[in-house]
Design a protein around this motif. Structure first.
Motif, PDB file in Angstrom:
ATOM      1  N   VAL A   1     -27.223  51.868   6.692  1.00 34.67           N
ATOM      2  CA  VAL A   1     -28.153  52.125   5.599  1.00 34.67           C
ATOM      3  C   VAL A   1     -29.094  53.284   5.913  1.00 34.67           C
ATOM      4  O   VAL A   1     -29.672  53.865   4.996  1.00 34.67           O
ATOM      5  N   LYS A   2     -29.247  53.655   7.197  1.00 29.68           N
ATOM      6  CA  LYS A   2     -30.157  54.755   7.554  1.00 29.68           C
ATOM      7  C   LYS A   2     -29.783  55.306   8.915  1.00 29.68           C
ATOM      8  O   LYS A   2     -29.451  54.552   9.823  1.00 29.68           O
ATOM      9  N   VAL A   3     -29.826  56.618   9.029  1.00 34.13           N
ATOM     10  CA  VAL A   3     -29.694  57.284  10.325  1.00 34.13           C
ATOM     11  C   VAL A   3     -31.101  57.614  10.783  1.00 34.13           C
ATOM     12  O   VAL A   3     -31.848  58.287  10.068  1.00 34.13           O
ATOM     13  N   LEU A   4     -31.480  57.123  11.954  1.00 34.36           N
ATOM     14  CA  LEU A   4     -32.855  57.280  12.412  1.00 34.36           C
ATOM     15  C   LEU A   4     -33.106  58.682  12.964  1.00 34.36           C
ATOM     16  O   LEU A   4     -32.248  59.251  13.643  1.00 34.36           O
ATOM     17  N   LYS A   5     -34.266  59.214  12.665  1.00 32.16           N
ATOM     18  CA  LYS A   5     -34.790  60.479  13.187  1.00 32.16           C
ATOM     19  C   LYS A   5     -34.004  61.708  12.782  1.00 32.16           C
ATOM     20  O   LYS A   5     -34.104  62.736  13.430  1.00 32.16           O
ATOM     21  N   MET A   6     -33.163  61.642  11.730  1.00 28.56           N
ATOM     22  CA  MET A   6     -32.473  62.832  11.259  1.00 28.56           C
ATOM     23  C   MET A   6     -32.125  62.720   9.778  1.00 28.56           C
ATOM     24  O   MET A   6     -32.142  61.647   9.223  1.00 28.56           O
ATOM     25  N   LYS A   7     -31.797  63.860   9.207  1.00 26.43           N
ATOM     26  CA  LYS A   7     -31.455  63.902   7.791  1.00 26.43           C
ATOM     27  C   LYS A   7     -30.020  64.358   7.614  1.00 26.43           C
ATOM     28  O   LYS A   7     -29.732  65.190   6.775  1.00 26.43           O
ATOM     29  N   ARG A   8     -29.123  63.844   8.428  1.00 27.25           N
ATOM     30  CA  ARG A   8     -27.708  64.204   8.341  1.00 27.25           C
ATOM     31  C   ARG A   8     -26.887  62.978   8.673  1.00 27.25           C
ATOM     32  O   ARG A   8     -27.433  61.914   8.944  1.00 27.25           O
TER      33      ARG A   8
ATOM     34  N   LYS B   1     -28.714  56.634  16.780  1.00 25.70           N
ATOM     35  CA  LYS B   1     -29.191  55.294  16.455  1.00 25.70           C
ATOM     36  C   LYS B   1     -29.266  55.159  14.941  1.00 25.70           C
ATOM     37  O   LYS B   1     -29.783  56.053  14.265  1.00 25.70           O
ATOM     38  N   ILE B   2     -28.735  54.055  14.421  1.00 33.33           N
ATOM     39  CA  ILE B   2     -28.705  53.824  12.980  1.00 33.33           C
ATOM     40  C   ILE B   2     -29.240  52.434  12.681  1.00 33.33           C
ATOM     41  O   ILE B   2     -29.386  51.607  13.588  1.00 33.33           O
ATOM     42  N   ILE B   3     -29.538  52.178  11.415  1.00 31.96           N
ATOM     43  CA  ILE B   3     -29.903  50.837  10.954  1.00 31.96           C
ATOM     44  C   ILE B   3     -28.742  50.328  10.119  1.00 31.96           C
ATOM     45  O   ILE B   3     -28.247  51.032   9.244  1.00 31.96           O
ATOM     46  N   VAL B   4     -28.294  49.106  10.413  1.00 32.84           N
ATOM     47  CA  VAL B   4     -27.138  48.541   9.728  1.00 32.84           C
ATOM     48  C   VAL B   4     -27.488  47.177   9.140  1.00 32.84           C
ATOM     49  O   VAL B   4     -28.434  46.522   9.575  1.00 32.84           O
ATOM     50  N   VAL B   5     -26.706  46.783   8.141  1.00 32.04           N
ATOM     51  CA  VAL B   5     -26.762  45.445   7.566  1.00 32.04           C
ATOM     52  C   VAL B   5     -25.431  44.775   7.887  1.00 32.04           C
ATOM     53  O   VAL B   5     -24.373  45.332   7.599  1.00 32.04           O
ATOM     54  N   VAL B   6     -25.470  43.600   8.486  1.00 32.76           N
ATOM     55  CA  VAL B   6     -24.245  42.887   8.854  1.00 32.76           C
ATOM     56  C   VAL B   6     -23.570  42.400   7.585  1.00 32.76           C
ATOM     57  O   VAL B   6     -24.159  41.669   6.786  1.00 32.76           O
ATOM     58  N   GLN B   7     -22.314  42.812   7.362  1.00 36.10           N
ATOM     59  CA  GLN B   7     -21.565  42.449   6.164  1.00 36.10           C
ATOM     60  C   GLN B   7     -20.608  41.288   6.405  1.00 36.10           C
ATOM     61  O   GLN B   7     -20.383  40.484   5.519  1.00 36.10           O
ATOM     62  N   LYS B   8     -20.035  41.221   7.596  1.00 33.15           N
ATOM     63  CA  LYS B   8     -19.046  40.179   7.876  1.00 33.15           C
ATOM     64  C   LYS B   8     -19.276  39.657   9.289  1.00 33.15           C
ATOM     65  O   LYS B   8     -19.449  40.437  10.224  1.00 33.15           O
TER      66      LYS B   8
END
Length: 129
Positions: free
Chosen positions: A16-23, A30-37
């Motif tokens: 859902v988001k890539v931390l500290k960058m706009k690409r 490092k990213i922010i994720v939502v557990v789907q399964k």
């Protein structure tokens, strides 16, 4: 969607988001994720076979967690000129301090995580390319 390759209890997560960058995220970001399964270990997991499924999983479906990208399906070129492409997108769940939530990894990880300072993930991985 990214595959989760540790034994934290998650199987597939959505970035859902890539931390500290706009690409887009690359290996080692490092990213922010939502557990789907969730990964189902089943009641037969463990030596006694009486471990409940919820006790084996450290994360649940819908949890928002931090993760580190360890493989990408997009080709990228290394400084030595070699081009690397993996079959899938994969990540490892970490806590806010940067320690992996799971205790073992399954599958290879990219070498770029060494330069980014994720040596704990590199030590858990069976192989790095």
């Amino acid at each position: 969607m990214v595959n989760v390759i540790d034994n934290s209890g998650a199987a597939v997560a959505e970035c859902v988001k890539v931390l500290k960058m706009k690409r887009h995220a690359k290996v080692g970001d490092k990213i922010i994720v939502v557990v789907q399964k969730q990964r189902n270990f089943g009641p037969e997991s463990g030596p006694g076979g009486s471990v409940s499924v919820s006790a084996a999983n450290k994360v649940r479906r819908g949890d928002i967690r931090h993760a580190v990208v360890v493989r990408t399906a997009k080709k990228y070129q290394r400084p030595d000129g070699s081009v690397v492409k993996f079959d899938d997108n994969a990540c490892v769940l970490v806590n806010k301090g940067g320690e992996p939530i799971g205790s073992r990894l399954s599958g290879v990880v990219g070498r770029e995580i060494r330069e980014k300072g994720w040596s704990k993930i590199l030590s858990l991985a069976p192989m790095h390319l």
